[in-house]
Design an enzyme around this catalytic site. Sequence first.
Site, PDB file in Angstrom:
ATOM      1  N   SER A  21      15.741  47.549  37.928  1.00  0.00           N
ATOM      2  CA  SER A  21      15.839  47.715  39.155  1.00  0.00           C
ATOM      3  C   SER A  21      16.718  48.867  39.793  1.00  0.00           C
ATOM      4  CB  SER A  21      16.328  46.218  39.819  1.00  0.00           C
ATOM      5  OG  SER A  21      16.421  46.050  41.168  1.00  0.00           O
ATOM      6  N   HIS A  48      11.358  47.388  40.031  1.00  0.00           N
ATOM      7  CA  HIS A  48      11.274  46.988  41.287  1.00  0.00           C
ATOM      8  C   HIS A  48      10.758  48.143  42.364  1.00  0.00           C
ATOM      9  CE1 HIS A  48      14.010  43.250  40.536  1.00  0.00           C
ATOM     10  NE2 HIS A  48      12.688  43.003  40.206  1.00  0.00           N
ATOM     11  N   ASP A 140      16.786  38.849  38.144  1.00  0.00           N
ATOM     12  CA  ASP A 140      15.470  38.946  37.651  1.00  0.00           C
ATOM     13  C   ASP A 140      15.425  39.492  36.249  1.00  0.00           C
ATOM     14  OD1 ASP A 140      12.609  39.011  37.636  1.00  0.00           O
ATOM     15  OD2 ASP A 140      12.297  40.745  38.889  1.00  0.00           O
TER      16      ASP A 140
END
Length: 343
Positions: A21, A48, A140
Amino acid sequence: MSETPVAGSDVPRGVIAIGASAGGVEALKQVAAGLSPDLPYAVLVTLHMASASPSVLAQIIDRSGPLPATQAVDGEHLRPGHVYVATPDRHLLVRDHRVVVSRGPTEDGHRPAINPLLRSAAIAFGPRAIGVLLSGVLDDGVLGLAAIRARGGVTVVQDPDDALFPDMPRNAIAAQLVDHEVSAGAAGRLFEKLAERPDEEFTMTSDSAMELENRIAMGPRYSDTFDAETLGPPSGFTCPDCNGSLMAVGSTNYRCRVGHAWTPEALIRARDKETENALWIALRSLEEKAKLSRRHEGSVSPGALQRRYAQIARETEHAVEVLRARLSELVDDPGGHGNEPTE
C-alpha cells in the site's frame, strides 16, 4: 490445491503473492531488483491504487529487475519467472494455474485488495504459496497471511524498520502470522531459498468460509449468489460502501450482503471518513450562516433585530472555530488511493 507440476515444465512450482500500500512502489522496485532470473515461481503483485487512473506499475517493476512484468490478463496461464500486476479497479486472483481478474466486491474499501489475492493463492497452491506484505498502513493482508499459514504456505513481511509505512507488517507480526521478516532489497534472496524447499506432506482440511470468501471475490461486483447469513450472525453495524447490514465473520471481521468486506481497522477508518465528510458539510453550512447573519446585522437599524443577528453570528462563529479545530485533528489516510506514481 492444484497438483505440483513436474520439474522442467513451463508451469510454476508455486506462487509468490505480494501486497503493498502506501510506500509500496519503492519497496516493490527493491524487491524486483533482487529477484532471481531463474525463479521457478510466478509472482503476483497487488498495490492499493486509484480506480480511475491508468496504472504504470507493471512498467516500473519491469524496468526494476530481471523478470518480465505485465499487467494481469484474465485467464492467462501462470508462468514461472513472470510478474503479474493487478490493474486498477480489479482484484488479482489465481485459480487452476491461471490468472483471474475480477470486479468482485471491494475489501477494506479497496479493489484491488490484498486479502483476496493472498486468500486465492492459499487455496490454489497451499504449501507452495508464499504470502508477502510490504509497506502500508492499516491491516489489509493480515487475513490473507492467515489463510496462507492455514494452508501450509510461508508468510513474509518487510522489516518494519525498512518500510516507509510499517503498519501492515507490524499488524501481521502482532497477529503472530509471520515466518520471515526481511528488507525489501533482500527479499529476492529469501524467495530463492524458499523456492528450493523440498515438498513436505501437508494435509489440508476444507475451510468452507475461506472458500466462500474466495468465490465472492471472484464473482461479480454486486453478487447475489451467496447467502450472507452463512458467513455469520448480524453484527449490528452497516457497510460504509452500501449501507447494508454487516455480518460478523469470525470473531472480528465483517462482510455485507453484497460482499463488501471489512476488518475492524478499516471499518473504523471508514467511519472517520464519514465523520470528516459530515463535519465539512456542517462547517460550510455554519460559515454561510455566520456570513448571512453578519450581512443582515449591518443592513438593519440598531435595535432588537440587529442584536439578534449579532448573537446568531457570534454563536455560529464559535461553532465554526470548534469544528475547524476538530477537522485539523483528523489525519488523511496515507494508505488510501493514489499511492502509485503516474509516470
